[in-house]
Design an enzyme around this catalytic site. Structure first.
Site, PDB file in Angstrom:
ATOM      1  CG  ASP A 104      -1.603  -1.080   1.632  1.00 49.09           C
ATOM      2  OD1 ASP A 104      -1.941  -1.827   0.722  1.00 49.09           O
ATOM      3  OD2 ASP A 104      -1.880  -1.239   2.844  1.00 49.09           O
TER       4      ASP A 104
HETATM    5  N1  URA Z   1      -1.087  -5.938   3.943  1.00 43.84           N
HETATM    6  C1  URA Z   1      -1.508  -4.666   3.963  1.00 43.84           C
HETATM    7  O1  URA Z   1      -2.481  -4.331   4.619  1.00 43.84           O
HETATM    8  N2  URA Z   1      -0.817  -3.763   3.257  1.00 43.84           N
HETATM    9  C2  URA Z   1       0.264  -4.068   2.528  1.00 43.84           C
HETATM   10  O2  URA Z   1       0.858  -3.188   1.898  1.00 43.84           O
HETATM   11  C3  URA Z   1       0.681  -5.396   2.511  1.00 43.84           C
HETATM   12  C4  URA Z   1      -0.012  -6.322   3.226  1.00 43.84           C
END
Ligand code: URA
Length: 232
Positions: A104
């Site tokens: 993310d």
């Molecule tokens: N889980 C999440 O919530 N975000 C990420 O970037 C990777 C795994």
């Protein structure tokens, strides 16, 4: 053996038309001898441009320390992206460089990038169960029994019908933990914690399979040998 004009264009040096100009101008050698025929075929390892060997002609595998604030999408409309951290020439390659899975915008840590489509499929397939280790800090104390819930293999996320695979939670402090997943669902770590009433404040991926960031500074990348995952 690859056609010279195509080779230069695919490695991001210039357009195919420009490559023809470069070759005709004598900037390209094959085994040390100037080759002015842009349709000639050569072994990429034996080609030089302006006296320098070609830039990773056999493909790229990169380990990036992703900073928070960048997205993994190529779509500029989604905001500044991780590809802006790479040398401009690499961004022009064909096949293009893409991330192996995504993190993310608000997550930092280890991200692999490659131009090898096969490898992307191999390492993101749930079949291969590549363990990924995440470090999370939480807005409130972790509830008792969370490790057992995450390990159960029965945890259902909102709007999903397939339970999460068993995941290993190591509590580090009352508000921080390390979670190891073998899947890679959308926002999975944040959603797993949210399903138990916990808000993730910061999230960082520390390991991907056998790889860790070691001392790689944030925003930097290093190349990995193409055979890193060859035995899988
Ligand atoms: N889980 C999440 O919530 N975000 C990420 O970037 C990777 C795994």
């Amino acid at each position: 053996m690859r056609r010279l004009d195509q080779l230069l264009a695919n490695l991001g040096y210039c357009s195919r038309r420009e490559a023809r100009g470069w070759i005709q101008a004598g900037r390209v050698t094959v085994r040390g001898v100037t080759e002015k025929d842009f349709g000639a075929k050569a072994n990429p390892a034996e080609v030089q441009v302006d006296g320098a060997p070609l830039d990773h002609p056999d493909g790229l595998l990169l380990l990036l320390h992703k900073p928070v604030g960048l997205v993994c999408s190529h779509d500029e409309r989604e905001g500044p992206n991780i590809y802006s951290l790479l040398p401009p020439r690499w961004r022009e390659r064909n096949p293009g460089i893409t991330s192996i899975g995504r993190l993310d915008k608000d997550t930092s840590g280890l991200l692999l990038l490659t131009d090898q489509t096969e490898l992307v499929h191999q390492l993101t397939s749930p079949k291969h169960k590549v363990p990924k280790v995440y470090r999370a800090t939480l807005a409130s104390d972790l509830p008792a029994g969370l490790a057992a819930i995450f390990a159960s293999g029965t945890l259902l996320l909102k709007d999903e019908v397939k339970p999460c695979a068993s995941a290993d939670l190591k509590v580090i402090t009352p508000r921080s933990a390390e979670l190891t997943l073998t899947e890679g669902r959308y926002h999975q770590v944040r959603r797993m914690f949210a399903s138990q009433g916990c808000e993730v404040l910061t999230l960082h991926r520390a390991q991907f399979g056998p790889l860790s960031l070691t001392d790689l500074p944030v925003g930097q990348w290093r190349t990995l040998p193409p055979e890193t995952f060859a035995s899988r």
